[in-house]
Write a protein that holds these residues in place. Structure first.
Motif, PDB file in Angstrom:
ATOM      1  N   UNK A   9      52.380  27.882  25.062  1.00 37.61           N
ATOM      2  CA  UNK A   9      51.905  28.923  25.977  1.00 37.61           C
ATOM      3  C   UNK A   9      52.569  28.716  27.337  1.00 37.61           C
ATOM      4  N   UNK A  10      52.974  29.830  27.950  1.00 40.65           N
ATOM      5  CA  UNK A  10      53.665  29.774  29.244  1.00 40.65           C
ATOM      6  C   UNK A  10      53.097  30.832  30.181  1.00 40.65           C
ATOM      7  N   UNK A  11      53.002  30.469  31.471  1.00 41.32           N
ATOM      8  CA  UNK A  11      52.716  31.441  32.526  1.00 41.32           C
ATOM      9  C   UNK A  11      53.493  31.002  33.762  1.00 41.32           C
ATOM     10  N   UNK A  12      53.716  31.894  34.722  1.00 45.55           N
ATOM     11  CA  UNK A  12      54.471  31.516  35.917  1.00 45.55           C
ATOM     12  C   UNK A  12      53.855  30.349  36.680  1.00 45.55           C
ATOM     13  N   UNK A  13      52.535  30.221  36.638  1.00 47.65           N
ATOM     14  CA  UNK A  13      51.882  29.170  37.416  1.00 47.65           C
ATOM     15  C   UNK A  13      51.649  27.889  36.631  1.00 47.65           C
ATOM     16  N   UNK A  14      51.744  27.935  35.306  1.00 52.66           N
ATOM     17  CA  UNK A  14      51.420  26.751  34.497  1.00 52.66           C
ATOM     18  C   UNK A  14      52.621  26.127  33.814  1.00 52.66           C
ATOM     19  N   UNK A  15      53.719  26.877  33.704  1.00 51.58           N
ATOM     20  CA  UNK A  15      54.854  26.381  32.946  1.00 51.58           C
ATOM     21  C   UNK A  15      54.605  26.473  31.451  1.00 51.58           C
ATOM     22  N   UNK A  16      55.569  25.993  30.670  1.00 50.90           N
ATOM     23  CA  UNK A  16      55.462  26.033  29.210  1.00 50.90           C
ATOM     24  C   UNK A  16      54.820  24.750  28.714  1.00 50.90           C
ATOM     25  N   UNK A  17      53.726  24.893  27.956  1.00 49.99           N
ATOM     26  CA  UNK A  17      52.984  23.723  27.477  1.00 49.99           C
ATOM     27  C   UNK A  17      52.697  23.865  25.989  1.00 49.99           C
ATOM     28  N   UNK A  18      52.752  22.745  25.295  1.00 54.74           N
ATOM     29  CA  UNK A  18      52.452  22.712  23.859  1.00 54.74           C
ATOM     30  C   UNK A  18      50.969  22.444  23.667  1.00 54.74           C
ATOM     31  N   UNK A  19      50.362  23.173  22.752  1.00 55.26           N
ATOM     32  CA  UNK A  19      48.972  22.905  22.376  1.00 55.26           C
ATOM     33  C   UNK A  19      48.897  22.887  20.859  1.00 55.26           C
ATOM     34  N   UNK A  20      48.254  21.844  20.320  1.00 53.46           N
ATOM     35  CA  UNK A  20      48.242  21.676  18.872  1.00 53.46           C
ATOM     36  C   UNK A  20      46.968  20.976  18.420  1.00 53.46           C
ATOM     37  N   UNK A  21      46.811  20.889  17.113  1.00 55.44           N
ATOM     38  CA  UNK A  21      45.706  20.133  16.531  1.00 55.44           C
ATOM     39  C   UNK A  21      44.335  20.638  16.938  1.00 55.44           C
ATOM     40  N   UNK A  22      43.429  19.710  17.199  1.00 52.27           N
ATOM     41  CA  UNK A  22      42.044  20.058  17.516  1.00 52.27           C
ATOM     42  C   UNK A  22      41.934  20.833  18.816  1.00 52.27           C
ATOM     43  N   UNK A  23      42.784  20.507  19.785  1.00 56.20           N
ATOM     44  CA  UNK A  23      42.751  21.259  21.038  1.00 56.20           C
ATOM     45  C   UNK A  23      43.102  22.729  20.792  1.00 56.20           C
ATOM     46  N   UNK A  24      44.123  22.968  19.962  1.00 60.90           N
ATOM     47  CA  UNK A  24      44.516  24.350  19.674  1.00 60.90           C
ATOM     48  C   UNK A  24      43.400  25.089  18.943  1.00 60.90           C
ATOM     49  N   UNK A  25      42.768  24.428  17.987  1.00 58.82           N
ATOM     50  CA  UNK A  25      41.689  25.076  17.237  1.00 58.82           C
ATOM     51  C   UNK A  25      40.532  25.451  18.163  1.00 58.82           C
ATOM     52  N   UNK A  26      40.156  24.536  19.039  1.00 57.36           N
ATOM     53  CA  UNK A  26      39.059  24.810  19.969  1.00 57.36           C
ATOM     54  C   UNK A  26      39.445  25.904  20.958  1.00 57.36           C
ATOM     55  N   UNK A  27      40.688  25.826  21.455  1.00 53.88           N
ATOM     56  CA  UNK A  27      41.214  26.825  22.392  1.00 53.88           C
ATOM     57  C   UNK A  27      41.175  28.215  21.758  1.00 53.88           C
TER      58      UNK A  27
END
Length: 742
Positions: free
Chosen positions: A521-539
């Protein structure tokens, strides 16, 4: 510290506070007109330059000359050229009034000789003895701090500087002076310093010109500021004043004594499309944002439980002359490898100094290692950062100030100061560029380009079997900043595997892309970040970026026993026993105050739950409850059980209004609530005290009085209501409370 959008003005950020100071004119000595030189005459003076760090006013730091036992304030255009710690010979004349008031100031006519500020580049260790005095200024009372607490307080700050200097800087306790009550108010810190020096039998010159330090610790009450310190160099002593005793606060003021200015941040105007900022002798460009404390890693930035605990930034290291072998100076295009500031193994440099004409830019890599592990993911993100020092003598910021650039400026202030993989940072003149190729593990790679900007990183991902549909057999393209993060993770051979979608647009100008093993996921203020596993499922279950979490602002970062990941609106915690849970805001701040996952609370076992008028999060070792009028407070053990038995926040006690306090008499503890209190001891157990009984109990001296601890809940006896205590029984007959002693 929860990252919350706020109006973009310099000042404290949530969960921390700048080390504030009193007015500059109270800094040194008497304020009577100086008598060194008469009006119309001139005189030659030789001495050391020192400056008082006035942290209530980021543009006014008075400069003084220490000559023997004499301190004189310096004015005039030449003041800006004098660096703290330098020994100088000046020709001066009377200055008259400063700010409309006759002071002890003189005006510089000429600078006749300068001996440069000393650094640690070619010396061994320097011992800095510290005298610590506990002083209660007028209108305050001594705290529970004792002289026995002084040594561990100073030891924490000294250990920090010892680590950051490789053993070259050490602060040792010379003497600890017990509480003294002063008739002088906090506003006049100079008088408090002078009073204490009189007690010790020394002069200010003994400290400024030597290597000794005087640190006054005062109560955090009334008009007392958070901190103030004189600015010298790595060999000099100094004077300091604090009301906070956290490591970052004490180390911050001692850092001023060592010659360091603040660690700030700058953001270009949001509409400019740039990440660099134009500096001049009159300040930064219109529309840009300057926060003098905005580097939340560095000890010379904000101080607090989530800030100012990280490794010293590379500009400050260079200013002190620390670790010259770990810095590489660059003047030609090339690709460099940078080692994380907290990484002790490997040969790559930790600091890249890039010279562009008269300006030097610095590159550093924050990798959640060493002292950065205490800050990363909580108050700021990991990755490559671009820094510089502000010009000497320029207005609007301090003359030895370091600043880190915000690579993605928006209309809001934020703590994300890293250049994401795949992104390029360029100077105002667009003739120097830093393109981050990777930032993973212990090292980062950056391509340094002079002249035209490098081409954006774009990669079309090959797949084994081109086809149609929505699975990994389709030839999806991975491009732009998302491609940079994908490449940095190892592309198809990394944990993400093959893409399973094309990029898709999201709110606030963001975008995302799904892969076999997670998403970016990327936004101008957050940059590009990877999210996976349990964090991705909860997100995903919470609504992705449309929930209060917003966009991820970091990747996963290991902590003891688990993993964390930071988002715009909160932070995720995962452990094998608790799974992925999210916390935010005031609950997150209170969690930090109790030591994060390494403290008494442990990991969260549920994400934040909304209540009728508040919220709570349960942890392995207790719970934190928040209410808009009472704030966030943890509840533990038997007190928590007693509160629960009374109906939690829906019972007569309501929400907690204080943290647990104690130990009290007999090793007990107490906690206040909206509707009463709970008192516990091993002998009595936990019991609530409410209403008229609570008022009567208070009048008797609480648990410290003859009644001792409650040993029962309220109970009905006929038409009466009673409660038993260790020392007697209270009875309410509907009109008044009576007491029968045991």
């Amino acid at each position: 510290m929860a990252a919350q959008p706020s109006v973009a003005v310099p000042g404290p950020i949530q969960g921390s506070a700048p080390v504030a100071a009193t007015g500059a004119d109270t800094a040194f000595g008497a304020r009577a007109p100086q008598s060194l030189v008469r009006a119309g005459k001139h005189k030659t003076l030789t001495g050391a330059i020192t400056r008082v760090q006035d942290e209530d006013d980021a543009t006014t730091d008075p400069v003084y000359l220490s000559s023997g036992d004499t301190f004189v304030r310096l004015t005039g255009d030449l003041v800006a050229s004098l660096r703290p710690g330098a020994t100088v010979t000046l020709t001066v004349t009377a200055a008259g009034a400063v700010d409309g008031v006759d002071t002890d100031a003189v005006r510089i006519l000429s600078v006749d000789a300068v001996q440069s500020q000393r650094t640690l580049k070619s010396v061994g260790s320097v011992e800095h003895p510290v005298t610590v005095a506990l002083v209660a200024p007028a209108g305050t009372t001594p705290t529970k701090m004792t002289v026995a607490d002084v040594a561990p307080m100073l030891a924490r700050a000294s250990a920090y500087w010892n680590r950051q200097s490789g053993g070259q800087v050490n602060f040792t306790l010379r003497k600890a002076l017990d509480w003294r009550t002063s008739a002088t108010a906090c506003e006049d810190v100079s008088a408090l310093w002078q009073e204490e020096l009189n007690v010790i039998g020394q002069s200010q010159a003994d400290y400024i010109n030597g290597t000794e330090h005087l640190l006054i610790v005062a109560p955090a009450a009334g008009s007392c500021s958070y901190g103030l310190g004189t600015v010298g160099d790595a060999f000099s002593g100094g004077l300091a004043f604090v009301t906070g005793t956290d490591q970052s606060v004490v180390a911050h003021e001692l850092g001023h004594n060592l010659g360091l200015d603040h660690a700030g941040s700058v953001s270009a105007p949001a509409s400019s499309g740039r990440s660099d900022v134009t500096f001049s002798d009159t300040g930064i460009e219109a529309g840009a944002r300057f926060d003098p404390y905005g580097d939340t890693y560095d000890v010379m930035g904000y101080s607090g439980s989530t800030s100012g605990m990280g490794n010293l930034n590379v500009v400050h290291r260079d200013q002190l002359g620390l670790f010259p072998q770990q810095q590489r100076e660059i003047t030609t295009p090339q690709t460099v490898t940078i080692r994380g500031l907290g990484v002790d193994t490997g040969d790559a440099p930790k600091s890249i100094k890039v010279v562009d004409g008269a300006t030097a830019y610095y590159l550093e890599y924050r990798s959640a290692s060493g002292d950065d592990a205490l800050v990363a993911g909580r108050s700021t993100t990991t990755g490559v950062r671009v820094l510089r020092a502000t010009p000497w003598g320029a207005a609007g910021y301090r003359s030895r100030q370091t600043v880190v650039f915000d690579p993605t400026p928006t209309q809001y202030a934020d703590d994300d100061m890293v250049v994401a993989p795949g992104k390029t940072w360029s100077t105002v003149g667009a003739d120097l560029h830093f393109q981050v190729l990777s930032a993973q593990g212990d090292t980062a790679q950056v391509k340094i380009v002079y002249g035209a900007a490098p081409a954006p990183i774009t990669v079309a991902t090959p797949v084994p079997t081109p086809g149609t549909g929505t699975g990994p057999g389709v030839n999806f393209e991975v491009a732009g900043v998302i491609a940079g993060a994908y490449l940095n993770s190892g592309a198809q051979t990394g944990p993400l595997g093959q893409p399973v979608s094309n990029q898709f647009g999201l709110r606030n100008g963001g975008s995302g892309q799904h892969f076999q093993g997670g998403s970016i996921y990327w936004s101008p203020s957050s940059g590009a970040q990877i999210i996976k596993g349990s964090f991705r499922d909860k997100y995903a279950s919470m609504g992705w970026e449309t929930s209060y979490l917003g966009y991820p602002t970091s990747g996963e970062m290991p902590v003891r026993g688990g993993v964390i990941q930071r988002f715009q609106g909160g932070i995720g915690y995962w452990s094998p026993a608790t799974g992925a849970q999210f916390i935010r805001g005031a609950i997150f701040d209170k969690y930090g105050a109790f030591g994060w996952e390494g403290g008494r609370l442990g990991f969260p076992v549920i994400s934040e739950v909304g209540l009728r008028t508040g919220a709570f999060t349960a942890f392995q070792g207790g719970s934190i409850y928040w209410h808009p009028t009472s704030g966030a407070h943890p509840v533990f053990g038997a007190i928590r059980d007693t509160w629960g038995a009374s109906g939690w926040e829906n019972g007569p006690l309501g929400f907690p209004t204080s943290d647990e306090f104690g130990p009290l008499r007999g090793g007990g503890f107490g906690q206040r609530y909206q509707g009463g209190s709970i008192y516990w001891s091993l002998a009595s157990g936990g019991h609530t005290v409410t209403g008229a009984f609570r008022g009567f109990y208070a009048a008797q001296g609480w648990e410290g009085g003859r009644l001792g601890y409650p040993i029962s809940q309220e109970y009905r006896s006929g038409s009466l209501i009673k409660q038993d205590y260790q020392g007697g029984t209270l009875t309410w007959d509907g009109r008044a409370t009576s007491l029968a002693w045991r």
